[in-house]
Write an enzyme that holds these catalytic residues in place. Structure first.
Site, short mmCIF file in Angstrom:
data_model
loop_
_atom_site.label_atom_id
_atom_site.label_comp_id
_atom_site.label_asym_id
_atom_site.label_seq_id
_atom_site.Cartn_x
_atom_site.Cartn_y
_atom_site.Cartn_z
N ASP A 80 15.43 6.40 47.12
CA ASP A 80 15.97 6.54 45.77
C ASP A 80 17.37 7.14 45.84
OD1 ASP A 80 13.57 5.66 44.76
OD2 ASP A 80 12.84 7.65 44.21
N LYS A 108 14.57 0.09 39.04
CA LYS A 108 13.36 0.28 38.25
C LYS A 108 13.54 -0.26 36.83
CE LYS A 108 11.82 4.50 40.62
NZ LYS A 108 10.56 3.98 41.17
N GLY A 122 9.02 13.21 42.74
CA GLY A 122 9.89 14.32 42.36
C GLY A 122 9.32 15.70 42.58
N ARG A 146 -6.06 7.08 50.19
CA ARG A 146 -7.45 7.15 50.63
C ARG A 146 -8.39 6.45 49.64
NH1 ARG A 146 -8.42 9.93 55.13
NH2 ARG A 146 -6.97 11.56 55.84
N GLY A 165 6.24 12.14 46.37
CA GLY A 165 6.06 13.45 46.99
C GLY A 165 6.33 13.51 48.48
#
EC number: 4.3.3.6
Length: 297
Positions: free
Chosen positions: A27, A84, A156, A168, A217
């Site tokens: 980003d 985006k 973020g 998972r 993250g």
């Protein structure tokens, strides 16, 4: 029923995404950041007005990026350019396709435009990536024309917990699908609210039928390598780089970690002397929860 194994448009878009495997998409919001990403070895940049960590701290409407900014950045780099669009905002997508961006992200990070409908991505020549939290959501986005899937995670925050949860969850649901008796598959498809043709294809492949990246993250080389070891095809990262002490070194190290995710010696070397990572946020409240699968789609 759409044939996902024999359609020229679908195969072309999916084939383009296959070439991104093993890569990192970063980003960025300006030319300087885009050059850092390219120098680090990123395969592409996702151009935004603000990186996700900044979007989390604003209350205004987050829209697609100004096309002029895309033009300015694209002139200065030679790697893929992504952008985006708001969920359901097909006109933003039309504008960016006319601009000839390489890929579009129908993103929950931006303010939702349509509470009930995602974009019909089959109408576009440009490939789309969409987020998911589980297998049913992933397959519904693919049925709408998504050529690539990513985890939603918690963009973020610098906190990888939600991305790992989503990875998972999808992996475990695929394992469960593959363990079912053939007579049980149709009922499972109903529970997932997913098209049976994509359910059967996923069962045959033992994985999602499109490229699958981790996102949300990821803040360190170790984070990126963990996602890859869990079966991801690549990673998206943004705030984790540009809120770190040394963005250029962090960016290069994450690229190296993705390329060498199963080599602890290299992972150690690229983790040395990076300086302070982004501060991050342990309070994973999910600012974009109202755009989550459970509420909308």
């Amino acid at each position: 029923m759409r044939d996902y194994a024999d359609n020229d448009s679908i195969l072309l878009k999916h084939g383009w995404c296959e070439m991104l495997k093993g890569g990192v998409i970063m980003d960025v919001k300006n030319v300087e950041q885009a050059k850092i990403a390219e120098k680090a070895g990123a395969i592409g940049v996702m151009i935004l007005e603000n990186i996700p960590s900044e979007l989390r701290n604003t209350d205004g409407v987050a829209r697609s990026v100004d096309p002029l900014k895309i033009e300015e950045i694209r002139k200065c780099i030679s790697i893929n350019v992504l952008a985006k669009v708001r969920i359901g905002h097909f006109v933003e997508a039309q504008i960016l396709e006319e601009l000839k961006v390489d890929m579009l992200d129908e993103s929950e990070v931006l303010t939702m435009a349509d509470e009930y409908n995602h974009i019909n991505k089959h109408k576009f020549k440009t490939p789309f990536v969409c987020g998911c939290t589980n297998l049913g959501e992933a397959l519904r986005r693919i049925s709408e024309g998504a050529s690539m899937i990513r985890t939603k995670g918690e963009a973020g925050t610098g906190n990888i917990i939600e991305a790992i949860k989503h990875i998972r969850t999808v992996n475990n649901e695929i394992k469960y699908l593959c363990s079912l008796d053939e007579s049980e598959v149709y009922n499972f498809a109903k529970k997932l609210r997913a098209p049976i043709d994509l359910i059967l294809l996923t069962r045959k492949l033992k994985r999602l039928p499109v490229v699958n990246f981790a996102a949300g993250g990821i803040a360190t080389p170790a984070d990126a390598a963990m996602c890859m070891q869990l079966g991801m095809d690549g990673v998206f990262v943004g705030s984790g780089i540009f809120e770190s002490e040394n963005p250029q070194k962090m960016a290069s190290s994450i690229v190296m970690a993705v390329s060498n995710f199963n080599n602890p010696k290299i992972l150690l070397n690229v983790s040395l002397g990076l300086g302070k990572a982004m501060h991050g946020n342990t309070k994973v409240s999910n600012k974009w929860k109202n755009k989550s699968e459970e509420d909308n789609s």
